[in-house]
Write a protein that holds these residues in place. Structure first.
Motif, PDB file in Angstrom:
ATOM      1  N   UNK A  12      -3.918   3.147   8.800  1.00 46.98           N
ATOM      2  CA  UNK A  12      -4.355   4.325   9.619  1.00 46.98           C
ATOM      3  C   UNK A  12      -3.839   5.709   9.111  1.00 46.98           C
ATOM      4  N   UNK A  13      -2.512   5.555   8.359  1.00 43.93           N
ATOM      5  CA  UNK A  13      -2.005   6.804   7.927  1.00 43.93           C
ATOM      6  C   UNK A  13      -2.608   7.038   6.397  1.00 43.93           C
ATOM      7  N   UNK A  14      -2.751   5.953   5.297  1.00 44.52           N
ATOM      8  CA  UNK A  14      -3.233   6.214   4.205  1.00 44.52           C
ATOM      9  C   UNK A  14      -4.639   7.136   4.010  1.00 44.52           C
ATOM     10  N   UNK A  15      -5.737   6.926   4.895  1.00 48.02           N
ATOM     11  CA  UNK A  15      -6.898   7.652   4.812  1.00 48.02           C
ATOM     12  C   UNK A  15      -6.453   9.038   5.151  1.00 48.02           C
ATOM     13  N   UNK A  24      -4.284  11.507  -3.848  1.00 45.32           N
ATOM     14  CA  UNK A  24      -3.365  10.381  -3.423  1.00 45.32           C
ATOM     15  C   UNK A  24      -4.354   8.973  -3.392  1.00 45.32           C
ATOM     16  N   UNK A  25      -5.717   9.201  -2.927  1.00 42.85           N
ATOM     17  CA  UNK A  25      -6.371   7.888  -2.997  1.00 42.85           C
ATOM     18  C   UNK A  25      -6.560   7.204  -4.206  1.00 42.85           C
ATOM     19  N   UNK A  26      -6.321   7.761  -5.476  1.00 43.26           N
ATOM     20  CA  UNK A  26      -6.298   7.251  -6.571  1.00 43.26           C
ATOM     21  C   UNK A  26      -4.937   6.449  -6.808  1.00 43.26           C
ATOM     22  N   UNK A  27      -3.967   6.796  -6.177  1.00 46.05           N
ATOM     23  CA  UNK A  27      -2.599   6.222  -6.186  1.00 46.05           C
ATOM     24  C   UNK A  27      -2.509   4.949  -5.212  1.00 46.05           C
ATOM     25  N   UNK A  28      -2.692   5.405  -3.952  1.00 47.28           N
ATOM     26  CA  UNK A  28      -2.643   4.263  -2.956  1.00 47.28           C
ATOM     27  C   UNK A  28      -3.630   4.433  -2.003  1.00 47.28           C
ATOM     28  N   UNK A  31      -3.560  -0.448   1.872  1.00 42.91           N
ATOM     29  CA  UNK A  31      -2.476  -1.456   1.944  1.00 42.91           C
ATOM     30  C   UNK A  31      -2.094  -2.257   0.969  1.00 42.91           C
ATOM     31  N   UNK A  32      -3.246  -2.907   0.184  1.00 42.53           N
ATOM     32  CA  UNK A  32      -3.190  -3.938  -0.881  1.00 42.53           C
ATOM     33  C   UNK A  32      -2.455  -3.280  -1.942  1.00 42.53           C
ATOM     34  N   UNK A  33      -2.483  -1.885  -2.144  1.00 44.93           N
ATOM     35  CA  UNK A  33      -1.797  -1.338  -3.390  1.00 44.93           C
ATOM     36  C   UNK A  33      -0.472  -1.023  -2.931  1.00 44.93           C
ATOM     37  N   UNK A  34       0.151  -1.164  -1.934  1.00 45.30           N
ATOM     38  CA  UNK A  34       1.360  -0.759  -1.788  1.00 45.30           C
ATOM     39  C   UNK A  34       2.265  -2.032  -2.423  1.00 45.30           C
ATOM     40  N   UNK A  35       1.946  -3.145  -2.420  1.00 40.05           N
ATOM     41  CA  UNK A  35       2.994  -4.096  -2.739  1.00 40.05           C
ATOM     42  C   UNK A  35       3.188  -3.688  -4.337  1.00 40.05           C
ATOM     43  N   UNK A  36       2.286  -3.701  -5.481  1.00 36.88           N
ATOM     44  CA  UNK A  36       2.713  -3.526  -6.728  1.00 36.88           C
ATOM     45  C   UNK A  36       3.738  -2.245  -6.745  1.00 36.88           C
ATOM     46  N   UNK A  37       3.108  -1.086  -6.102  1.00 39.24           N
ATOM     47  CA  UNK A  37       3.962   0.087  -6.247  1.00 39.24           C
ATOM     48  C   UNK A  37       5.258   0.002  -5.723  1.00 39.24           C
ATOM     49  N   UNK A  38       5.621  -0.759  -4.572  1.00 43.07           N
ATOM     50  CA  UNK A  38       6.664  -0.997  -4.044  1.00 43.07           C
ATOM     51  C   UNK A  38       7.687  -1.964  -5.019  1.00 43.07           C
ATOM     52  N   UNK A  40       7.511  -1.960  -8.218  1.00 38.78           N
ATOM     53  CA  UNK A  40       7.941  -1.218  -9.271  1.00 38.78           C
ATOM     54  C   UNK A  40       9.305  -0.523  -9.157  1.00 38.78           C
ATOM     55  N   UNK A  41       9.696  -0.349  -7.934  1.00 43.41           N
ATOM     56  CA  UNK A  41      10.914   0.591  -7.621  1.00 43.41           C
ATOM     57  C   UNK A  41      11.856  -0.365  -6.938  1.00 43.41           C
ATOM     58  N   UNK A  42      11.420  -1.347  -6.007  1.00 46.61           N
ATOM     59  CA  UNK A  42      12.571  -2.111  -5.263  1.00 46.61           C
ATOM     60  C   UNK A  42      12.096  -3.504  -5.413  1.00 46.61           C
ATOM     61  N   UNK A  43      13.110  -4.115  -6.073  1.00 46.78           N
ATOM     62  CA  UNK A  43      12.825  -5.573  -6.198  1.00 46.78           C
ATOM     63  C   UNK A  43      13.995  -6.341  -5.441  1.00 46.78           C
ATOM     64  N   UNK A  44      14.538  -5.925  -4.445  1.00 48.24           N
ATOM     65  CA  UNK A  44      15.610  -6.246  -3.724  1.00 48.24           C
ATOM     66  C   UNK A  44      14.762  -7.085  -2.352  1.00 48.24           C
ATOM     67  N   UNK A  45      13.981  -6.603  -1.896  1.00 52.70           N
ATOM     68  CA  UNK A  45      13.035  -6.794  -0.844  1.00 52.70           C
ATOM     69  C   UNK A  45      12.004  -7.436  -1.384  1.00 52.70           C
ATOM     70  N   UNK A  46      11.322  -8.299  -0.535  1.00 50.72           N
ATOM     71  CA  UNK A  46      10.218  -9.032  -0.996  1.00 50.72           C
ATOM     72  C   UNK A  46       8.765  -8.536  -0.594  1.00 50.72           C
ATOM     73  N   UNK A  47       8.783  -7.516   0.596  1.00 53.79           N
ATOM     74  CA  UNK A  47       7.473  -6.871   1.041  1.00 53.79           C
ATOM     75  C   UNK A  47       7.770  -5.402   1.202  1.00 53.79           C
ATOM     76  N   UNK A  48       6.749  -4.852   1.112  1.00 57.12           N
ATOM     77  CA  UNK A  48       6.982  -3.183   1.380  1.00 57.12           C
ATOM     78  C   UNK A  48       7.145  -2.953   2.708  1.00 57.12           C
ATOM     79  N   UNK A  49       6.744  -3.619   3.539  1.00 55.25           N
ATOM     80  CA  UNK A  49       6.634  -3.419   5.151  1.00 55.25           C
ATOM     81  C   UNK A  49       8.043  -3.660   5.532  1.00 55.25           C
TER      82      UNK A  49
END
Length: 120
Positions: A12-15, A24-28, A31-38, A40-49
Motif C-alpha cells: 500500500x505504501x509503494x504506490x 520512485x516508481x522506477x526504483x521500487x 514489493x517484488x523489487x524490494x528483495x534485490x534492493x535489500x 544489495x545492502x544487507x546480506x545477513x538477513x534473508x528477506x527484506x520484510x
C-alpha cells in the motif's frame, strides 16, 4: 507484524510514495523489487520484510543497529516533519486560529522551543 502484514502494508505504501515522487516508481515499483534492493545492502538477513525495527528509529546509529543508512534517513524525515508541523502550527496561531495538534510524543520536545520563540 508477520510476513503477510508487512508485505500488505508495504504494497500500500509503494504506490503512495510513487505519487509523491514519480521517479520512485522506477526504483521500487512493487514489493517484488524490494528483495534485490535489500540484498544489495544487507546480506545477513534473508528477506527484506525481516528488517528489524531498530533499523528505523530516528535516534539509532546505523553502525550499531545494522541499518547502515536507514536510521539516518528516518532521522531526516522526522526533522522535516517537525519543521513542517512547526510551520503549520505557528502560521495558524498567528492568523488567530485555535489549534489542537495530535502528534507522536517525540515531536513535542523537538518543536516546542521553536513554537514558543515564534509565538512570543
Amino acid at each position: 507484524m508477520n510476513e503477510e502484514q508487512v508485505k500488505a502494508a508495504i504494497a500500500q505504501l509503494l504506490p503512495k510514495a510513487s505519487q509523491m515522487l514519480p521517479a520512485f516508481a522506477d526504483v521500487l515499483p512493487d514489493t517484488a523489487s524490494l528483495q534485490p534492493a535489500f540484498e544489495k545492502y544487507w546480506s545477513a538477513l534473508a528477506e527484506w520484510w525481516q528488517a528489524p525495527t531498530a533499523w528505523f528509529t530516528p535516534g539509532g546509529n546505523g553502525e550499531e543497529t545494522g541499518g547502515k543508512f536507514t536510521n539516518e534517513i528516518n532521522r531526516h524525515i522526522s526533522e522535516f516533519r517537525d519543521l513542517h508541523m512547526y510551520r503549520l502550527l505557528t502560521e495558524a496561531v498567528l492568523r488567530g486560529e485555535r489549534v489542537l495538534a495530535v502528534v507522536g510524543r517525540n515531536h513535542v520536545p523537538m518543536q516546542a522551543p521553536a513554537i514558543r520563540c515564534t509565538l512570543k
